[in-house]
Design a protein around this motif. Structure first.
Motif, PDB file in Angstrom:
ATOM      1  N   GLU A  64      12.914  14.571  45.500  1.00 44.59           N
ATOM      2  CA  GLU A  64      13.007  13.677  45.905  1.00 44.59           C
ATOM      3  C   GLU A  64      12.793  14.593  47.473  1.00 44.59           C
ATOM      4  O   GLU A  64      12.306  14.009  48.175  1.00 44.59           O
ATOM      5  N   LEU A  65      13.813  15.945  47.578  1.00 43.63           N
ATOM      6  CA  LEU A  65      13.546  16.203  48.689  1.00 43.63           C
ATOM      7  C   LEU A  65      12.865  17.382  49.175  1.00 43.63           C
ATOM      8  O   LEU A  65      12.137  18.708  50.127  1.00 43.63           O
ATOM      9  N   ASP A  66      12.389  17.752  48.017  1.00 39.02           N
ATOM     10  CA  ASP A  66      11.399  19.014  47.589  1.00 39.02           C
ATOM     11  C   ASP A  66      11.479  20.372  48.258  1.00 39.02           C
ATOM     12  O   ASP A  66      11.108  21.319  48.519  1.00 39.02           O
ATOM     13  N   LEU A  67      12.889  20.816  48.080  1.00 41.16           N
ATOM     14  CA  LEU A  67      13.290  21.828  48.588  1.00 41.16           C
ATOM     15  C   LEU A  67      13.560  22.741  47.759  1.00 41.16           C
ATOM     16  O   LEU A  67      13.498  23.578  47.373  1.00 41.16           O
ATOM     17  N   PHE A  68      13.532  22.558  46.204  1.00 39.91           N
ATOM     18  CA  PHE A  68      13.387  23.811  45.191  1.00 39.91           C
ATOM     19  C   PHE A  68      12.374  23.223  44.255  1.00 39.91           C
ATOM     20  O   PHE A  68      12.912  22.341  43.887  1.00 39.91           O
ATOM     21  N   PRO A  69      12.344  24.410  44.171  1.00 33.31           N
ATOM     22  CA  PRO A  69      10.867  24.011  42.533  1.00 33.31           C
ATOM     23  C   PRO A  69      11.785  23.874  40.968  1.00 33.31           C
ATOM     24  O   PRO A  69      12.827  23.952  41.100  1.00 33.31           O
ATOM     25  N   VAL A  70      11.024  22.694  40.362  1.00 37.09           N
ATOM     26  CA  VAL A  70      11.916  22.248  39.444  1.00 37.09           C
ATOM     27  C   VAL A  70      11.953  23.420  38.237  1.00 37.09           C
ATOM     28  O   VAL A  70      12.994  22.313  37.953  1.00 37.09           O
ATOM     29  N   SER A  71      11.383  23.773  38.028  1.00 34.30           N
ATOM     30  CA  SER A  71      11.250  24.882  37.036  1.00 34.30           C
ATOM     31  C   SER A  71      10.647  26.238  37.418  1.00 34.30           C
ATOM     32  O   SER A  71      10.155  26.476  37.865  1.00 34.30           O
ATOM     33  N   GLY A  72      11.022  27.482  36.214  1.00 36.20           N
ATOM     34  CA  GLY A  72      10.900  28.197  36.263  1.00 36.20           C
ATOM     35  C   GLY A  72      11.722  29.774  36.428  1.00 36.20           C
ATOM     36  O   GLY A  72      12.347  29.132  37.137  1.00 36.20           O
ATOM     37  N   ARG A  73      10.978  30.616  36.146  1.00 39.44           N
ATOM     38  CA  ARG A  73      11.802  31.601  36.418  1.00 39.44           C
ATOM     39  C   ARG A  73      11.371  32.741  37.281  1.00 39.44           C
ATOM     40  O   ARG A  73      10.204  33.083  36.981  1.00 39.44           O
ATOM     41  N   VAL A  84      16.087  34.604  43.777  1.00 40.66           N
ATOM     42  CA  VAL A  84      17.238  33.798  44.717  1.00 40.66           C
ATOM     43  C   VAL A  84      17.209  31.989  45.244  1.00 40.66           C
ATOM     44  O   VAL A  84      17.834  31.614  44.449  1.00 40.66           O
ATOM     45  N   HIS A  85      15.897  32.199  44.714  1.00 41.04           N
ATOM     46  CA  HIS A  85      15.600  30.703  45.268  1.00 41.04           C
ATOM     47  C   HIS A  85      16.064  29.550  44.237  1.00 41.04           C
ATOM     48  O   HIS A  85      15.845  28.673  43.900  1.00 41.04           O
ATOM     49  N   ARG A  86      14.782  29.991  42.650  1.00 35.73           N
ATOM     50  CA  ARG A  86      14.822  29.742  42.126  1.00 35.73           C
ATOM     51  C   ARG A  86      16.506  29.540  40.985  1.00 35.73           C
ATOM     52  O   ARG A  86      16.256  28.915  39.762  1.00 35.73           O
ATOM     53  N   VAL A 103      17.506  23.178  30.582  1.00 33.67           N
ATOM     54  CA  VAL A 103      17.024  21.717  32.094  1.00 33.67           C
ATOM     55  C   VAL A 103      16.501  22.016  32.754  1.00 33.67           C
ATOM     56  O   VAL A 103      14.997  20.726  33.315  1.00 33.67           O
ATOM     57  N   PHE A 104      16.322  23.701  33.277  1.00 33.37           N
ATOM     58  CA  PHE A 104      15.321  24.101  34.910  1.00 33.37           C
ATOM     59  C   PHE A 104      14.397  25.190  33.804  1.00 33.37           C
ATOM     60  O   PHE A 104      13.675  25.616  34.991  1.00 33.37           O
ATOM     61  N   THR A 105      14.336  24.427  32.170  1.00 31.83           N
ATOM     62  CA  THR A 105      12.901  25.306  32.131  1.00 31.83           C
ATOM     63  C   THR A 105      13.056  26.733  32.165  1.00 31.83           C
ATOM     64  O   THR A 105      11.789  27.347  32.841  1.00 31.83           O
ATOM     65  N   ARG A 106      14.551  27.208  32.248  1.00 24.81           N
ATOM     66  CA  ARG A 106      13.906  29.100  32.309  1.00 24.81           C
ATOM     67  C   ARG A 106      13.921  29.340  30.704  1.00 24.81           C
ATOM     68  O   ARG A 106      14.866  29.271  30.169  1.00 24.81           O
ATOM     69  N   PRO A 107      13.623  30.433  30.691  1.00 25.22           N
ATOM     70  CA  PRO A 107      13.296  31.871  29.836  1.00 25.22           C
ATOM     71  C   PRO A 107      14.276  31.810  29.249  1.00 25.22           C
ATOM     72  O   PRO A 107      15.145  32.914  30.346  1.00 25.22           O
ATOM     73  N   GLY A 108      15.375  32.259  28.477  1.00 23.29           N
ATOM     74  CA  GLY A 108      16.367  32.888  27.750  1.00 23.29           C
ATOM     75  C   GLY A 108      16.637  32.408  26.449  1.00 23.29           C
ATOM     76  O   GLY A 108      16.163  32.445  25.946  1.00 23.29           O
ATOM     77  N   PHE A 109      18.143  32.852  26.476  1.00 27.23           N
ATOM     78  CA  PHE A 109      19.117  32.356  25.274  1.00 27.23           C
ATOM     79  C   PHE A 109      18.324  30.701  24.610  1.00 27.23           C
ATOM     80  O   PHE A 109      18.871  30.608  23.326  1.00 27.23           O
ATOM     81  N   GLY A 110      18.156  30.231  25.497  1.00 23.09           N
ATOM     82  CA  GLY A 110      18.647  28.598  25.028  1.00 23.09           C
ATOM     83  C   GLY A 110      17.308  28.600  24.584  1.00 23.09           C
ATOM     84  O   GLY A 110      17.384  27.456  23.368  1.00 23.09           O
ATOM     85  N   PHE A 111      16.183  28.432  24.485  1.00 24.20           N
ATOM     86  CA  PHE A 111      14.630  28.721  23.978  1.00 24.20           C
ATOM     87  C   PHE A 111      14.962  29.345  23.061  1.00 24.20           C
ATOM     88  O   PHE A 111      14.022  28.722  22.010  1.00 24.20           O
ATOM     89  N   LEU A 112      15.590  30.537  22.936  1.00 21.31           N
ATOM     90  CA  LEU A 112      15.044  30.819  21.474  1.00 21.31           C
ATOM     91  C   LEU A 112      16.203  30.850  20.833  1.00 21.31           C
ATOM     92  O   LEU A 112      16.171  30.222  19.760  1.00 21.31           O
ATOM     93  N   ILE A 113      17.221  30.047  21.041  1.00 20.09           N
ATOM     94  CA  ILE A 113      17.842  29.338  19.758  1.00 20.09           C
ATOM     95  C   ILE A 113      17.597  28.559  19.176  1.00 20.09           C
ATOM     96  O   ILE A 113      17.474  27.818  18.315  1.00 20.09           O
ATOM     97  N   ILE A 114      16.494  27.179  20.280  1.00 14.56           N
ATOM     98  CA  ILE A 114      16.449  25.998  19.389  1.00 14.56           C
ATOM     99  C   ILE A 114      15.288  26.322  19.183  1.00 14.56           C
ATOM    100  O   ILE A 114      14.914  25.651  18.045  1.00 14.56           O
ATOM    101  N   ASP A 115      14.072  27.613  18.943  1.00 14.39           N
ATOM    102  CA  ASP A 115      12.609  28.367  18.359  1.00 14.39           C
ATOM    103  C   ASP A 115      14.173  28.262  17.027  1.00 14.39           C
ATOM    104  O   ASP A 115      12.688  28.264  15.847  1.00 14.39           O
ATOM    105  N   GLY A 116      15.196  29.544  17.041  1.00 16.42           N
ATOM    106  CA  GLY A 116      15.570  29.913  15.924  1.00 16.42           C
ATOM    107  C   GLY A 116      15.846  28.701  14.911  1.00 16.42           C
ATOM    108  O   GLY A 116      15.415  29.133  13.717  1.00 16.42           O
ATOM    109  N   ILE A 117      16.571  27.200  15.623  1.00 17.69           N
ATOM    110  CA  ILE A 117      17.183  26.336  14.824  1.00 17.69           C
ATOM    111  C   ILE A 117      15.599  25.669  14.206  1.00 17.69           C
ATOM    112  O   ILE A 117      15.822  25.002  12.747  1.00 17.69           O
ATOM    113  N   ASN A 118      15.101  25.454  14.545  1.00 18.56           N
ATOM    114  CA  ASN A 118      13.713  24.321  14.670  1.00 18.56           C
ATOM    115  C   ASN A 118      13.328  25.265  12.614  1.00 18.56           C
ATOM    116  O   ASN A 118      12.415  24.417  12.346  1.00 18.56           O
ATOM    117  N   GLY A 119      12.886  27.007  13.390  1.00 17.52           N
ATOM    118  CA  GLY A 119      11.925  27.461  12.775  1.00 17.52           C
ATOM    119  C   GLY A 119      12.968  28.278  11.427  1.00 17.52           C
ATOM    120  O   GLY A 119      12.619  28.863   9.812  1.00 17.52           O
TER     121      GLY A 119
END
Length: 318
Positions: A158-167, A178-180, A260-276
Motif C-alpha cells: 500500500e505505502l510502497d516504503l519497503f521491498p516486498v521480497s528478497g535479500r 538494512v532497508h530489506r 513470508v518475505f521470500t528471503r533465502p535461508g534456513f526456512g526454504f532449505l528446510i522446506i526443500d529437505g522435507i519435500n524431498g
C-alpha cells in the motif's frame, strides 16, 4: 567457578547428544521413501532398491546413526539426497541470511522489550504501563507470520516504503541490506520483545519494592540512578534467563518469517529437505538449531552464575 563451567559444558554436550538421537529417529518417521521419490513414479522395484543401497538406507539403523554422528563430529554432514552436493555447503549458503535476520530481530527485541518493561514498572498503572500492555496484547495475539503479512500489505504494497521480497547482504550494501531487513526484523522480533517486556516489568517491579531501593531513595539519589544501578541490576538474573530461553523461539520465528518475505535461508532449505525426504539435510539443520539453542542457554547459565555466586554454589551442590 571452574567446576561450575565444566559441569554446564558437559550437561550441554549430553543434551545435544540425546537430541541427535531423537532427531535421527523422528526424521525416519516422515511419510514417504526418499529412494522412491528420487527414482520417480515409473521406477521399478529394482531401481528403488538400488538407490536405497546407494544412499545407505538398507544399513541397520544403528549403523546409519553411527555413520552420521561420526561425520557430524568432523563437521561432515554427508551429501544431500536430492541436490547431490555436500550438506555442509548448502548450510553454509543458507546460514548467513538466517543469522543476519535472527541477530537483527534479537537486537530489536532487546531494544524495545527491556526499556518498555522498565518504563512499565517505574510508571505502573500510568500511560507507559498501559502502552506496554497494549503492545503485548497486540504482538502476543498475532503469530509472527501473520504480522509479517500485515506489515507487507501496509508498508510494502500500500505505502510502497519497503521491498516486498528478497535479500541484500549488509556486508555487500549496508543501506540496501538494512532497508530489506526492517519489516522481517519487526515481524520476527516483536513477539520476543513483548515476552521480554512482561518479564522485565515483573522483575523490576519486584526490585523496586525492596528495602534497599527505598533506602536509596531516602538518601536522595536520583530516580534514574536508583532504577539503573539498583533495581535493574538486581533484576538482571531472571531477565538474562528469559532472554536466553527466547533464542530458540527467535530462530524458529526467523525461519518462518523468511518464507513470508521470500528471503533465502534456513526456512526454504528446510522446506526443500522435507519435500524431498532429504534425511541428511533435515538432520543436519535440526542438529545445528539444537546446538545453537543449547549453546545460548549454557552461555546464559555462565552469565548469571557470574551475576549471582549463589547459583554456582547451588548448582554444584545439587
Amino acid at each position: 567457578m571452574g567446576r561450575y563451567l565444566v559441569r554446564r559444558f558437559f550437561e550441554g554436550i549430553l543434551v545435544v547428544f540425546l537430541a541427535s538421537i531423537v532427531i535421527f529417529l523422528i526424521i525416519r518417521l516422515i511419510p514417504g521413501d526418499p529412494a522412491q521419490q528420487l527414482a520417480g513414479d515409473d521406477a521399478t522395484l529394482e531401481d528403488i532398491e538400488q538407490i536405497r543401497e546407494q544412499l545407505g538406507l538398507n544399513d541397520p539403523i544403528l549403523s546409519q546413526y553411527g555413520n552420521w554422528i561420526s561425520g557430524v563430529v568432523q563437521l561432515d554432514f554427508g551429501k544431500s539426497f536430492t541436490k547431490r552436493v555436500p550438506v555442509r555447503d548448502l548450510i553454509a549458503q543458507s546460514f548467513p541470511p538466517t543469522i543476519e535476520l535472527a541477530v537483527a530481530a534479537y537486537i530489536f527485541a532487546l531494544g524495545i522489550g527491556v526499556p518498555l518493561g522498565v518504563a512499565a514498572a517505574v510508571w505502573a498503572k500510568k500511560a507507559p504501563d498501559y502502552g506496554a500492555s497494549v503492545f503485548n496484547l497486540f504482538t502476543l495475539g498475532i503469530p509472527n507470520f501473520v504480522l509479517g503479512i500485515i506489515l507487507l500489505w501496509i508498508f510494502a504494497v500500500e505505502l510502497d516504503l519497503f521491498p516486498v521480497s528478497g535479500r541484500v547482504s549488509v556486508f555487500d550494501d549496508f543501506v540496501a541490506g538494512v532497508h530489506r531487513l526492517v519489516l522481517p526484523t519487526i515481524a520476527a522480533g516483536s513477539v520476543i520483545a513483548a515476552v521480554l517486556a512482561r518479564f522485565v516489568r515483573t522483575s523490576v517491579a519486584e526490585a523496586l519494592a525492596q528495602d534497599y531501593v527505598r533506602t536509596a531513595h531516602a538518601k536522595g539519589l536520583q530516580a534514574r540512578k536508583v532504577v539503573i544501578n539498583h533495581a535493574l541490576r538486581n533484576a538482571l538474573i531472571p531477565i538474562v534467563t528469559i532472554a536466553a530461553l527466547q533464542i530458540g523461539n527467535l530462530l524458529a520465528g526467523a525461519i518462518v518469517v523468511e518464507i513470508v518475505f521470500t528471503r533465502p535461508g534456513f526456512g526454504f532449505l528446510i522446506i526443500d529437505g522435507i519435500n524431498g525426504r532429504d534425511y541428511l539435510l533435515i538432520q543436519a539443520m535440526l542438529a545445528i538449531l539444537v546446538f545453537l539453542f543449547v549453546a545460548a542457554n549454557t552461555i546464559a547459565d555462565i552469565t548469571y552464575g557470574y551475576l549471582d555466586p549463589r547459583i554456582r554454589v547451588s548448582g554444584l551442590a545439587s
